[in-house]
Design an enzyme around this catalytic site. Structure first.
Site, PDB file in Angstrom:
ATOM      1  N   GLY A 266       0.751  -1.240   0.083  1.00 12.17           N
ATOM      2  CA  GLY A 266      -0.275   0.589  -0.045  1.00 12.17           C
ATOM      3  C   GLY A 266       0.490   1.823  -0.080  1.00 12.17           C
ATOM      4  O   GLY A 266       0.450   2.129   1.205  1.00 12.17           O
TER       5      GLY A 266
ATOM      6  N   ASP B 179      -2.373   3.775  -9.292  1.00 12.51           N
ATOM      7  CA  ASP B 179      -1.300   4.338  -7.530  1.00 12.51           C
ATOM      8  C   ASP B 179      -1.666   6.083  -8.648  1.00 12.51           C
ATOM      9  O   ASP B 179      -1.728   6.702  -7.179  1.00 12.51           O
ATOM     10  CB  ASP B 179       0.451   4.040  -7.567  1.00 12.51           C
ATOM     11  CG  ASP B 179       0.046   3.395  -6.585  1.00 12.51           C
ATOM     12  OD1 ASP B 179      -0.807   3.101  -6.142  1.00 12.51           O
ATOM     13  OD2 ASP B 179       1.269   2.055  -6.935  1.00 12.51           O
TER      14      ASP B 179
ATOM     15  N   PRO C 156      13.055  -8.001   9.651  1.00 12.44           N
ATOM     16  CA  PRO C 156      12.695  -7.990   7.877  1.00 12.44           C
ATOM     17  C   PRO C 156      13.174  -6.433   7.633  1.00 12.44           C
ATOM     18  O   PRO C 156      13.537  -6.512   6.288  1.00 12.44           O
ATOM     19  CB  PRO C 156      11.436  -8.889   7.298  1.00 12.44           C
ATOM     20  CG  PRO C 156      11.075  -9.561   8.305  1.00 12.44           C
ATOM     21  CD  PRO C 156      12.202  -8.992   9.738  1.00 12.44           C
TER      22      PRO C 156
ATOM     23  N   LYS D 237      13.906  -0.262  18.995  1.00 16.08           N
ATOM     24  CA  LYS D 237      14.670  -1.722  17.867  1.00 16.08           C
ATOM     25  C   LYS D 237      14.863  -1.650  16.687  1.00 16.08           C
ATOM     26  O   LYS D 237      16.358  -0.947  16.025  1.00 16.08           O
ATOM     27  CB  LYS D 237      13.906  -2.826  18.137  1.00 16.08           C
ATOM     28  CG  LYS D 237      14.916  -4.003  17.973  1.00 16.08           C
ATOM     29  CD  LYS D 237      14.743  -5.318  18.505  1.00 16.08           C
ATOM     30  CE  LYS D 237      15.174  -6.827  18.285  1.00 16.08           C
ATOM     31  NZ  LYS D 237      14.623  -8.034  18.743  1.00 16.08           N
TER      32      LYS D 237
ATOM     33  N   CYS E  97     -19.024   2.316 -19.609  1.00 16.08           N
ATOM     34  CA  CYS E  97     -18.655   2.223 -20.851  1.00 16.08           C
ATOM     35  C   CYS E  97     -18.587   0.914 -21.520  1.00 16.08           C
ATOM     36  O   CYS E  97     -19.464   0.686 -22.481  1.00 16.08           O
ATOM     37  CB  CYS E  97     -16.701   2.127 -20.767  1.00 16.08           C
ATOM     38  SG  CYS E  97     -15.427   1.864 -22.555  1.00 16.08           S
TER      39      CYS E  97
ATOM     40  N   HIS F 198     -15.319   6.813 -18.424  1.00 19.35           N
ATOM     41  CA  HIS F 198     -15.279   6.422 -17.443  1.00 19.35           C
ATOM     42  C   HIS F 198     -15.558   7.817 -16.166  1.00 19.35           C
ATOM     43  O   HIS F 198     -13.887   7.915 -15.835  1.00 19.35           O
ATOM     44  CB  HIS F 198     -14.195   5.508 -17.198  1.00 19.35           C
ATOM     45  CG  HIS F 198     -13.821   4.453 -18.084  1.00 19.35           C
ATOM     46  ND1 HIS F 198     -13.967   3.353 -17.287  1.00 19.35           N
ATOM     47  CD2 HIS F 198     -13.302   4.019 -19.133  1.00 19.35           C
ATOM     48  CE1 HIS F 198     -13.529   2.414 -18.403  1.00 19.35           C
ATOM     49  NE2 HIS F 198     -13.605   3.235 -19.165  1.00 19.35           N
TER      50      HIS F 198
ATOM     51  N   GLU G 124     -16.230   7.328 -13.715  1.00 23.92           N
ATOM     52  CA  GLU G 124     -15.146   7.017 -11.428  1.00 23.92           C
ATOM     53  C   GLU G 124     -13.435   7.428 -12.082  1.00 23.92           C
ATOM     54  O   GLU G 124     -13.380   8.045 -10.104  1.00 23.92           O
ATOM     55  CB  GLU G 124     -15.405   5.730 -11.781  1.00 23.92           C
ATOM     56  CG  GLU G 124     -13.923   4.998 -13.015  1.00 23.92           C
ATOM     57  CD  GLU G 124     -14.992   4.794 -13.950  1.00 23.92           C
ATOM     58  OE1 GLU G 124     -15.716   5.171 -14.411  1.00 23.92           O
ATOM     59  OE2 GLU G 124     -14.318   3.216 -14.742  1.00 23.92           O
TER      60      GLU G 124
HETATM   61  N1  GLN Z   1     -13.504  -3.285 -24.665  1.00 18.94           N
HETATM   62  C1  GLN Z   1     -14.594  -1.814 -24.957  1.00 18.94           C
HETATM   63  C2  GLN Z   1     -14.181  -0.993 -25.902  1.00 18.94           C
HETATM   64  O1  GLN Z   1     -12.531  -1.288 -26.276  1.00 18.94           O
HETATM   65  C3  GLN Z   1     -15.003  -1.489 -23.829  1.00 18.94           C
HETATM   66  C4  GLN Z   1     -13.609  -0.520 -22.985  1.00 18.94           C
HETATM   67  C5  GLN Z   1     -14.335   0.044 -21.935  1.00 18.94           C
HETATM   68  O2  GLN Z   1     -14.898  -1.066 -21.341  1.00 18.94           O
HETATM   69  N2  GLN Z   1     -13.151   0.725 -20.958  1.00 18.94           N
HETATM   70  O3  GLN Z   1     -14.415   0.037 -26.239  1.00 18.94           O
END
Ligand code: GLN
Length: 551
Positions: free
Chosen positions: A25, A80, A198, A231, A394, A523, A525
């Site tokens: 992490g 990351d 370690p 330590k 997507c 996306h 997200e």
């Molecule tokens: N495989 C699909 C495409 O290339 C969806 C890609 C994805 O979900 N990021 O359009």
């Protein structure tokens, strides 16, 4: 040689290395150090060094390396960078990810062009110079007070030696630099004792390379006690208060508070001779305290396929989707209960589809390749027919279009070109500019990548959720809704609520007769942050809560 890039400002570097085991992490640790510095009033950014030879993370399998993070400027990066963006609430460019592949390709190109003419081109200094140039360029461009540099891998690996050597040289060249080494302190079940050996060995390796850490951060199940701190300090040539305990906690955002309690920020500033600036900790602390108290659960199922690796399940493949659900749930005073479901289950056991009824909302996230596709389509059909709130991301939106075409528009063999090259009805097809690239089998960074704008249709649910007409989200895909089928799909009730500015690409869809049946080619997200949830996730949670209340 002092610096390869002229510096007119003074940046402080924090170099984060890892020891003992991988998967500690370190990304969260790096992001948390950055966050506390930011909360103390400093401008912070971060970068990640990935020692693999791949040019970028675009061609890595998610189960092997976790999710591929997409930056605003279209970089395909290690996850990351996602942690840094979420914690710091900033956008980070793709130049903040350095791989061995990138460094070597530049050095070899320069050599071929004769830029080192007459010289023997060597790992030191030519490769290390290129590494330092990249780090310093990132600093010069972003002009932060602090640039955190996380070096992937574990000390002792062959592949990150040149990166460690480069950051060692930076101190010699008078950079303001703090080295943080993150290690693991195991507790052996048979002994019931935390073992520091370690960590001692890991620091020994680091010192052989010439780096004496300023701080050691110990990852462990339970907080590290004073005896172990003493330590480690003694054997690693440090003071006790430079050993910081980072034990497992419920919520990763809370690591910031662990560090704050141990005054890590104050100690870093002290070492660099900096003053403590004003604090903005109060809002952050209040937020974390508040969300820890939510007890009303909201159960969201993510129906995907990148979960298994050997006998283990890896939720990292969808980390940003999970984080986005958490941010949105917290925004609605709810405790997120995220479950992952392998879509192949519904292909093997179609009757199990009714298990979806136990969820308050369903997400079908992005993905590539044909496995698990029919299970996802069955999921979408179930959600549509049972008024179960659904968000398609997507691939999730593409499959929602396929499902709608097959079951509502009566185009029985509708499919995506991705899964059926000879499809008679490719309702999802190549983006025209991708045809050439795909024919040549060039896969690295050949998708539609990064932030693209869309224009939302007034009066739609999605317009209401965003609250504005022009929005921008990040993309990573090769296929699109086929414009030839848009009229038919809309005649049958599906609404494309957002399109690319030229009107050709369908970016958002919704079904007005359903409580929440929403899809996007993007996306969202990737832009979700604590306290700033992504609108489509927020909408999903709100609809899910309504459904839960009705039950
Ligand atoms: N495989 C699909 C495409 O290339 C969806 C890609 C994805 O979900 N990021 O359009």
């Amino acid at each position: 040689m002092y610096s390869l890039v002229p510096l007119i400002f003074m940046v402080n570097y924090i170099i984060v290395t890892g020891g003992v085991i991988s998967g500690l992490g370190k990304g969260i640790t790096t992001a948390s150090i950055g966050k506390i510095l930011q909360l103390h009033g400093y401008r912070v950014t971060a970068m990640k060094i990935d020692p693999y030879i791949n040019f970028d993370a675009g061609t890595l399998r998610p189960t092997e390396h976790g999710e591929v993070w997409v930056t605003e400027d279209g970089g395909e990066i290690d996850q990351d960078l996602g942690h840094y963006e979420r914690f710091l609430d900033i956008n980070i460019p793709k130049s903040h990810n350095i791989t061995t592949g990138q460094v070597f390709s530049v050095v070899i190109e320069k050599e071929r062009k004769g830029e080192y003419l007459g010289k023997t081109v060597q790992p030191i200094p030519h490769v290390t110079d290129e590494i330092k140039r990249r780090i310093r360029t990132a600093a010069a461009e972003a002009k932060p007070d602090f640039l955190l540099v996380e070096i992937g891998g574990t000390v002792g690996d062959y592949e990150n030696v040149l990166f460690l050597e480069a950051v060692r040289q930076m101190k010699l060249e008078d950079e303001k630099i703090i080295y943080v080494h993150v290690t693991y302190v195991p507790v052996l079940a048979a002994l019931g004792e935390a073992k520091t050996k370690p960590t001692q060995h890991s620091v020994k390796l680091l010192r052989e390379i010439g780096i004496q850490p300023d701080f050691i951060i110990t990852r462990s199940e339970k907080p590290l006690d004073d005896v172990r701190k003493e330590k480690i300090a003694l054997f690693c040539n440090m003071h006790e208060d430079e050993v910081i305990s980072d034990s497992n906690i419920q919520n990763v955002y809370g690591v910031t508070l662990l560090f704050e309690e141990q005054q890590l920020c104050k100690k870093i500033l002290h070492k660099l001779g900096l003053r403590k600036e004003e604090q903005e900790l109060r809002t952050w602390k209040a937020y974390l305290t508040k969300i820890a108290k939510f007890d009303k659960k909201i159960k969201i199922g993510i129906v995907g396929k990148y979960f298994d690796i050997g006998a283990f399940k890896l939720s990292d493949s969808y980390i940003s989707v999970i984080e986005a659900v958490r941010h949105a749930a917290w925004n609605n005073n709810l405790r997120p209960d995220v479950q992952w479901i392998d879509s192949k289950l519904f292909e093997k056991h179609p009757k199990k589809i009714i298990s979806l009824n136990a969820y308050d909302g369903i997400i079908v996230p992005g993905g590539f390749g044909s496995s698990g596709i029919e299970g996802k389509i069955a999921t979408i059909q179930y959600a549509r027919e049972h008024n179960l709130p659904f968000l398609g991301l997507c691939l999730g939106m593409q499959l929602a279009v396929v499902e709608y075409a097959r079951n509502i528009c009566d185009i029985k063999d509708a499919n995506s070109r991705e899964f059926d090259k000879k499809a008679a009805h490719p309702v999802i097809d190549f983006i025209p500019e991708q045809v050439k690239i795909i024919n040549e089998s060039r896969y690295g960074a050949t998708m539609r990548l990064g932030a693209y704008p869309a224009i939302l249709k007034k009066g739609t649910l999605i317009y209401k959720l965003y609250g504005e007409e022009k929005v921008s989200e990040r993309h990573r895909h090769r296929y699109e809704v086929n414009p030839e089928y848009v009229t038919t799909l809309e005649e049958y009730g599906l609404v494309f609520s957002g399109r690319s500015p030229d009107g050709i690409l369908m970016e958002f869809m919704e079904l007005p007769t359903h409580p929440y049946f929403v899809g996007t080619q993007a996306h969202p997200e990737f832009k979700s942050r604590p306290m700033k949830p992504a609108p489509l996730f927020d909408g999903l949670i709100k609809a899910a809560e309504k459904r839960k209340e009705k039950k």
